[in-house]
Write a protein that holds these residues in place. Structure first.
Motif, PDB file in Angstrom:
ATOM      1  N   MET A   1       0.829  -1.209   0.000  1.00 24.07           N
ATOM      2  CA  MET A   1       0.000   0.000   0.000  1.00 24.07           C
ATOM      3  C   MET A   1       0.863   1.259   0.000  1.00 24.07           C
ATOM      4  O   MET A   1       0.515   2.264  -0.634  1.00 24.07           O
ATOM      5  CB  MET A   1      -0.939  -0.012   1.197  1.00 24.07           C
ATOM      6  CG  MET A   1      -1.971  -1.144   1.176  1.00 24.07           C
ATOM      7  SD  MET A   1      -3.032  -1.180  -0.316  1.00 24.07           S
ATOM      8  CE  MET A   1      -2.217  -2.457  -1.317  1.00 24.07           C
ATOM      9  N   ALA A   2       1.992   1.213   0.692  1.00 18.95           N
ATOM     10  CA  ALA A   2       2.920   2.349   0.656  1.00 18.95           C
ATOM     11  C   ALA A   2       3.525   2.508  -0.738  1.00 18.95           C
ATOM     12  O   ALA A   2       3.770   3.630  -1.205  1.00 18.95           O
ATOM     13  CB  ALA A   2       4.013   2.161   1.697  1.00 18.95           C
ATOM     14  N   HIS A   3       3.781   1.377  -1.408  1.00 20.80           N
ATOM     15  CA  HIS A   3       4.262   1.417  -2.788  1.00 20.80           C
ATOM     16  C   HIS A   3       3.253   2.130  -3.678  1.00 20.80           C
ATOM     17  O   HIS A   3       3.619   2.976  -4.511  1.00 20.80           O
ATOM     18  CB  HIS A   3       4.508  -0.009  -3.282  1.00 20.80           C
ATOM     19  CG  HIS A   3       4.783  -0.116  -4.747  1.00 20.80           C
ATOM     20  ND1 HIS A   3       6.029   0.102  -5.290  1.00 20.80           N
ATOM     21  CD2 HIS A   3       3.961  -0.402  -5.793  1.00 20.80           C
ATOM     22  CE1 HIS A   3       5.973  -0.047  -6.605  1.00 20.80           C
ATOM     23  NE2 HIS A   3       4.725  -0.355  -6.939  1.00 20.80           N
ATOM     24  N   PHE A   4       1.976   1.817  -3.524  1.00 20.08           N
ATOM     25  CA  PHE A   4       0.934   2.515  -4.274  1.00 20.08           C
ATOM     26  C   PHE A   4       0.940   4.002  -3.933  1.00 20.08           C
ATOM     27  O   PHE A   4       0.820   4.857  -4.820  1.00 20.08           O
ATOM     28  CB  PHE A   4      -0.440   1.920  -3.941  1.00 20.08           C
ATOM     29  CG  PHE A   4      -0.855   0.775  -4.814  1.00 20.08           C
ATOM     30  CD1 PHE A   4      -1.796   0.948  -5.811  1.00 20.08           C
ATOM     31  CD2 PHE A   4      -0.313  -0.489  -4.643  1.00 20.08           C
ATOM     32  CE1 PHE A   4      -2.192  -0.107  -6.623  1.00 20.08           C
ATOM     33  CE2 PHE A   4      -0.694  -1.561  -5.444  1.00 20.08           C
ATOM     34  CZ  PHE A   4      -1.639  -1.370  -6.440  1.00 20.08           C
ATOM     35  N   ALA A   5       1.063   4.299  -2.633  1.00 23.02           N
ATOM     36  CA  ALA A   5       0.998   5.692  -2.181  1.00 23.02           C
ATOM     37  C   ALA A   5       2.117   6.541  -2.765  1.00 23.02           C
ATOM     38  O   ALA A   5       1.933   7.734  -3.032  1.00 23.02           O
ATOM     39  CB  ALA A   5       1.039   5.744  -0.651  1.00 23.02           C
ATOM     40  N   ALA A   6       3.284   5.934  -2.946  1.00 18.31           N
ATOM     41  CA  ALA A   6       4.453   6.675  -3.421  1.00 18.31           C
ATOM     42  C   ALA A   6       4.600   6.670  -4.932  1.00 18.31           C
ATOM     43  O   ALA A   6       5.507   7.323  -5.467  1.00 18.31           O
ATOM     44  CB  ALA A   6       5.715   6.092  -2.781  1.00 18.31           C
ATOM     45  N   ALA A   7       3.734   5.956  -5.628  1.00 18.62           N
ATOM     46  CA  ALA A   7       3.865   5.832  -7.088  1.00 18.62           C
ATOM     47  C   ALA A   7       3.644   7.184  -7.768  1.00 18.62           C
ATOM     48  O   ALA A   7       2.773   7.956  -7.371  1.00 18.62           O
ATOM     49  CB  ALA A   7       2.855   4.819  -7.611  1.00 18.62           C
ATOM     50  N   PRO A   8       4.427   7.491  -8.782  1.00 17.24           N
ATOM     51  CA  PRO A   8       4.287   8.790  -9.460  1.00 17.24           C
ATOM     52  C   PRO A   8       2.997   8.882 -10.266  1.00 17.24           C
ATOM     53  O   PRO A   8       2.442   7.857 -10.702  1.00 17.24           O
ATOM     54  CB  PRO A   8       5.519   8.833 -10.377  1.00 17.24           C
ATOM     55  CG  PRO A   8       5.859   7.401 -10.615  1.00 17.24           C
ATOM     56  CD  PRO A   8       5.520   6.677  -9.342  1.00 17.24           C
ATOM     57  N   ASP A   9       2.528  10.089 -10.462  1.00 17.21           N
ATOM     58  CA  ASP A   9       1.342  10.315 -11.288  1.00 17.21           C
ATOM     59  C   ASP A   9       1.525   9.679 -12.661  1.00 17.21           C
ATOM     60  O   ASP A   9       2.604   9.749 -13.260  1.00 17.21           O
ATOM     61  CB  ASP A   9       1.077  11.816 -11.462  1.00 17.21           C
ATOM     62  CG  ASP A   9       0.473  12.446 -10.227  1.00 17.21           C
ATOM     63  OD1 ASP A   9       0.043  11.707  -9.330  1.00 17.21           O
ATOM     64  OD2 ASP A   9       0.446  13.689 -10.165  1.00 17.21           O
TER      65      ASP A   9
END
Length: 326
Positions: free
Chosen positions: A202-210
């Motif tokens: 979920m943190a990976h999703f949160a940090a993913a670039p636009d």
């Protein structure tokens, strides 16, 4: 500590009547644990909380863009909807675009949780279809990916190219090799990982670039909270309460995740006894603790510090988060 910690307390008058316990983890964008309760290494089945991960191959393969899927379809691919017309009409249109029908699904029929939809079926003397299944949006995504890959019709088989793509995405974002899977309520394999692996994802999703597949999925969820669950449901109401800053997704047996893009944090939690009320109370408490959710918002007060009424409408007690979470 590896034992579950108290999550939610049920009070009847002045008496503590019941306690729900569980495990929770918050991770940052490096994958490190920011805070945990209970056992972060507990192996879990994330159930429907993993739908965003299962939706990744739909985007990474190019299938979504080839079919011209918009944010509504992407939100439905991540949804556990309640079978209201706003859900089933959109899934039906998606199937039409694919040139497919309800018979192509492998999720099974389900009586819609939406009261109006359920009563419409009764009045029409009709039985529920697979499109009413709360996972039909995810399965429309599976069908889209399967068609794009030129794969066979049994897309829920664990060795099918669709599910192999889902496993690859799951292991990539959790940073773990899955020890196995269980078959979910919708017949698709649900891959296991540790609780911290799910928080890391979920943190990976949160940090993913636009513009990335991960960002497109959580942005679609935050843009269309009514499609992710439905009216009076925790995911929808709490996302609205936070004005779209946070993406939330529940899973069966007391699971919940949160994606906080502006803070690059991910949360995963599991109620040890599998109860929804414990998981909803716990996720609300953690979001309040992080300053993301207003403790006084009506949507919050339905899940934590919520009064319990008997059948005469008399307030008999309340559910509130345990001190460990506050």
């Amino acid at each position: 500590m590896t034992e579950p910690v108290p999550f939610a307390e049920i009070w009847r008058g002045p008496f503590l009547e019941s306690v729900h316990a569980g495990h929770a983890v918050i991770c940052d964008d490096s994958g490190a644990i920011v805070q945990s309760w209970g056992d972060p290494d507990k192996v879990i089945l994330p159930r429907s909380s993993a739908k965003m991960i299962q939706g990744l191959p739909l985007l990474t393969s190019g299938a979504a863009d080839k079919l011209g899927l918009g944010t509504e379809q992407l939100a439905l691919a991540c949804a556990s909807h309640q079978g209201a017309a706003i859900h089933t009409d959109r899934v039906a249109n998606w199937l039409d675009t694919l040139g497919m029908s309800d018979d192509d699904f492998r999720c099974g029929p389900q009586v819609p949780d939406d009261r109006a939809a359920r009563e419409d079926l009764i009045r029409a003397h009709e039985t529920p279809c697979q499109i009413h299944n709360n996972c039909s949006g995810k399965h429309a995504g599976f069908l889209t990916l399967g068609a794009h890959l030129g794969a066979g019709p049994d897309y829920v088989a664990p060795d099918h190219p669709v599910q192999r793509a889902c496993l690859e995405a799951f292991e990539r974002v959790t940073g773990e090799t899955s020890p196995g899977y269980g078959i979910d309520g919708c017949s698709a394999p649900n891959f296991a990982c540790t609780l911290k692996g799910m928080a890391r994802a979920m943190a990976h999703f949160a940090a993913a670039p636009d513009g990335s597949p991960e960002a497109r999925l959580h942005q679609a969820m935050r843009l269309h909270p009514e499609l992710v669950a439905g009216e009076r449901r925790a995911c929808t109401e709490l996302m609205r309460a936070m004005e779209g800053r946070v993406a939330l997704k529940t899973g069966a047996e007391g699971f919940f995740v949160a994606i906080l893009p502006h803070r690059k944090l991910g949360i995963a939690l599991k109620a040890a006894d599998g109860t929804t009320r414990a998981a909803e109370c716990a996720i609300a408490a953690l979001l309040v603790k992080l300053g993301e959710l207003d403790a006084a918002h009506p949507a919050t007060l339905k899940r934590m510090n919520a009064p319990i009424h008997n059948r005469r409408g008399i307030e008999t007690g309340m559910i509130k988060p345990a001190a460990a979470l506050t």
